[in-house]
Design an enzyme around this catalytic site. Structure first.
Site, short mmCIF file in Angstrom:
data_model
loop_
_atom_site.label_atom_id
_atom_site.label_comp_id
_atom_site.label_asym_id
_atom_site.label_seq_id
_atom_site.Cartn_x
_atom_site.Cartn_y
_atom_site.Cartn_z
N GLY A 10 64.25 -23.70 9.09
CA GLY A 10 63.38 -24.52 8.70
C GLY A 10 63.01 -25.67 9.63
O GLY A 10 63.86 -26.38 10.07
N ARG A 48 63.26 -33.89 23.40
CA ARG A 48 62.94 -34.67 24.43
C ARG A 48 64.22 -35.27 24.95
O ARG A 48 64.38 -35.33 26.21
CB ARG A 48 62.02 -35.72 24.01
N ARG A 56 52.52 -32.71 -16.92
CA ARG A 56 52.02 -31.97 -15.76
C ARG A 56 53.07 -31.58 -14.58
O ARG A 56 53.92 -32.19 -14.51
CB ARG A 56 50.96 -32.89 -14.99
N GLU A 103 64.29 -27.83 -6.31
CA GLU A 103 63.87 -26.83 -6.29
C GLU A 103 64.99 -25.57 -6.58
O GLU A 103 64.82 -24.41 -7.26
CB GLU A 103 63.31 -26.23 -4.76
N ASP A 136 67.17 -30.41 4.22
CA ASP A 136 67.80 -30.36 2.95
C ASP A 136 69.19 -31.19 2.88
O ASP A 136 69.52 -31.41 1.74
CB ASP A 136 68.40 -28.87 3.02
P1 ADP Z 1 68.59 -23.21 8.58
O1 ADP Z 1 68.98 -23.01 10.02
O2 ADP Z 1 67.44 -24.04 8.49
O3 ADP Z 1 69.43 -23.38 7.61
P2 ADP Z 1 68.37 -20.10 8.01
O4 ADP Z 1 69.40 -20.27 6.91
O5 ADP Z 1 67.04 -19.52 7.57
O6 ADP Z 1 67.64 -21.63 8.28
O7 ADP Z 1 68.90 -19.74 9.27
C1 ADP Z 1 68.03 -19.52 10.40
C2 ADP Z 1 68.44 -18.37 11.28
O8 ADP Z 1 69.80 -18.45 11.58
C3 ADP Z 1 68.21 -17.05 10.59
O9 ADP Z 1 67.07 -16.73 10.59
C4 ADP Z 1 69.12 -16.19 11.39
O10 ADP Z 1 68.49 -15.62 12.63
C5 ADP Z 1 70.47 -17.33 11.97
N1 ADP Z 1 71.45 -17.13 11.01
C6 ADP Z 1 71.62 -17.50 9.71
N2 ADP Z 1 72.89 -17.09 9.18
C7 ADP Z 1 73.44 -16.54 10.11
C8 ADP Z 1 74.67 -15.58 10.20
N3 ADP Z 1 75.52 -15.79 9.29
N4 ADP Z 1 74.87 -14.98 11.41
C9 ADP Z 1 74.09 -15.16 12.39
N5 ADP Z 1 72.92 -15.78 12.48
C10 ADP Z 1 72.59 -16.48 11.21
O1 F6P Z 2 65.61 -25.53 4.65
C1 F6P Z 2 64.39 -26.14 4.49
C2 F6P Z 2 63.45 -25.56 3.57
O2 F6P Z 2 62.45 -26.20 3.56
C3 F6P Z 2 64.37 -25.56 1.96
O3 F6P Z 2 64.27 -26.89 1.48
C4 F6P Z 2 63.33 -24.45 1.27
O4 F6P Z 2 64.15 -24.13 0.38
C5 F6P Z 2 63.00 -23.75 2.54
O5 F6P Z 2 63.27 -24.18 3.58
C6 F6P Z 2 61.68 -23.11 2.57
O6 F6P Z 2 61.56 -21.73 3.37
P1 F6P Z 2 60.33 -21.26 3.90
O7 F6P Z 2 59.67 -22.29 5.07
O8 F6P Z 2 60.50 -20.02 4.40
O9 F6P Z 2 59.25 -21.32 2.84
MG MG Z 3 69.75 -24.07 5.62
#
Ligand code: ADP
Ligand code: F6P
Ligand code: MG
Length: 326
Positions: free
Chosen positions: A16, A26, A250, A227, A132
């Site tokens: 995200g 940067r 609301r 959430e 988060d």
């Molecule tokens: P964030 O980094 O914001 O927590 P995600 O959990 O969606 O977001 O993880 C981002 C990306 O990191 C995933 O789409 C995937 O490509 C990679 N990733 C997440 N978990 C794993 C894992 N267990 N092993 C390898 N890559 C991972």
């Molecule tokens: O990890 C950041 C976040 O915005 C969470 O707070 C939320 O649950 C999720 O990503 C939303 O994901 P998406 O951008 O795929 O809707």
């Molecule tokens: Mg995360």
């Protein structure tokens, strides 16, 4: 101190997006260039890494981005990278582009991916970037402060209209399974109640708090619902409406508005410090670590420690939110 022989690094954003990712990019690019290291931008997170979406980054490529939300390298979630074959494909792409180390700016998932690369021989530095604030070992992640300011602005506005109409508002904040944003917002916006995933709040308790606020003559009632909480804001509102607790109810789901906007001064500075430190760690031969904010300092924390531990919320702040919600 050991000096690295690394000549070319990659930088990417993943998961995200979070306000402040641009100032981090940067800082990485300019610090690396000033140390004679070439920088390749990897677009679209791991999806771009395994498909070879690379571009050379010069000092001008990161001009004018300090104040911009989002990420100029874009970001993505990649299912393919989660597979061993996807990881091998990514490593082949890095190798053929001459990228010898990667700075990964992202959340817990992205850092887990980073550890996978490190374990397969690619030196990685992680920078915590996620609204988060659910990453173990760092007091703050990039984007949290900006998201919180957006939430505060929204809740202040909702309170105006809630008071005018004598209403209860259920305000849903982001955070996935983590109640950090909700708890902080609950405290600094003076919410009557805060509901988070870390604690089960029985519906009766919510109804009682709303009814009590009404009976005590409050003009409004603000309930912040994370959430990830067991009962979501819409379900709660429907049940409260059914029970006739006094206030009309609301729901406002703040949603992705929390992920955008200009990074605050705090986020710009934190992101900049993280970016500079990431390159300094690389230069001193420390890899497989995350830049962690601990108190006022930025220290290297092993990625394995980061991803194998769960961040817990401060009991003190949860208690504070409860006590002040009268
Ligand atoms: P964030 O980094 O914001 O927590 P995600 O959990 O969606 O977001 O993880 C981002 C990306 O990191 C995933 O789409 C995937 O490509 C990679 N990733 C997440 N978990 C794993 C894992 N267990 N092993 C390898 N890559 C991972
Ligand atoms: O990890 C950041 C976040 O915005 C969470 O707070 C939320 O649950 C999720 O990503 C939303 O994901 P998406 O951008 O795929 O809707
Ligand atoms: Mg995360």
């Amino acid at each position: 101190m050991f000096k690295t022989s690394i000549r070319t690094i990659g930088v990417m954003t993943s998961g995200g997006d979070a306000p402040g990712m641009n100032p981090a990019i940067r800082a990485v690019v300019r610090t690396a260039l000033s140390n004679g290291i070439r920088v390749i931008g990897i677009e679209d997170g791991y999806e771009g890494m395994l498909n070879g979406r690379f571009r050379e980054m010069g000092p001008r490529d990161v001009g004018g981005i300090l104040q911009r939300g989002g990420t100029i390298l874009r970001t993505a979630r990649s299912m393919e990278f989660k597979t061993p074959e996807g990881q091998r494909k990514a490593i082949r792409q890095l190798s053929s582009a001459g990228i010898e180390a990667v700075v990964i700016i992202g959340g817990d998932g992205s850092l887990t991916g980073g550890l996978k690369l490190q374990e397969q021989g690619v030196p990685v530095i992680g920078i915590p970037g996620s609204i988060d604030n659910d990453i173990y070992g760092t007091d703050m992640c990039i984007g949290v402060d900006t998201a919180l300011n957006t939430i505060v602005d929204a809740i202040d506005k909702l309170r105006d209209t809630a008071s005018s109409h004598n209403r209860a508002f259920l305000v849903e904040t982001m955070g996935r399974d983590c109640g950090y944003l909700a708890v902080q917002a609950g405290i600094i916006c003076g919410a009557e109640m805060t509901i988070i995933p870390e604690y089960e709040t029985p519906f009766e308790e919510v109804a009682e708090a709303v009814e009590d606020a009404y009976k005590r003559g409050k003009s409004h009632c603000i309930i912040v619902v994370a959430e990830g909480a067991k009962m979501n804001a819409n379900e709660l509102a429907a049940k409260l409406q059914e029970m006739n607790v006094g206030f009309d109810t609301r729901v406002t789901v703040l949603g992705h508005v929390q992920r955008g906007g200009k990074p605050t001064a705090f986020d710009r500075f934190l992101a900049t410090r993280f970016g500079v430190k990431a390159v300094e760690f690389l230069l001193s031969g420390q890899t497989g670590v995350m830049t962690a904010l601990t108190g006022r300092d930025i220290t290297p924390l092993p990625l394995a420690t980061v991803v194998n531990n769960r961040r817990t919320l401060s009991e003190e702040y949860i208690k504070m939110a409860r006590i002040l919600a009268r």
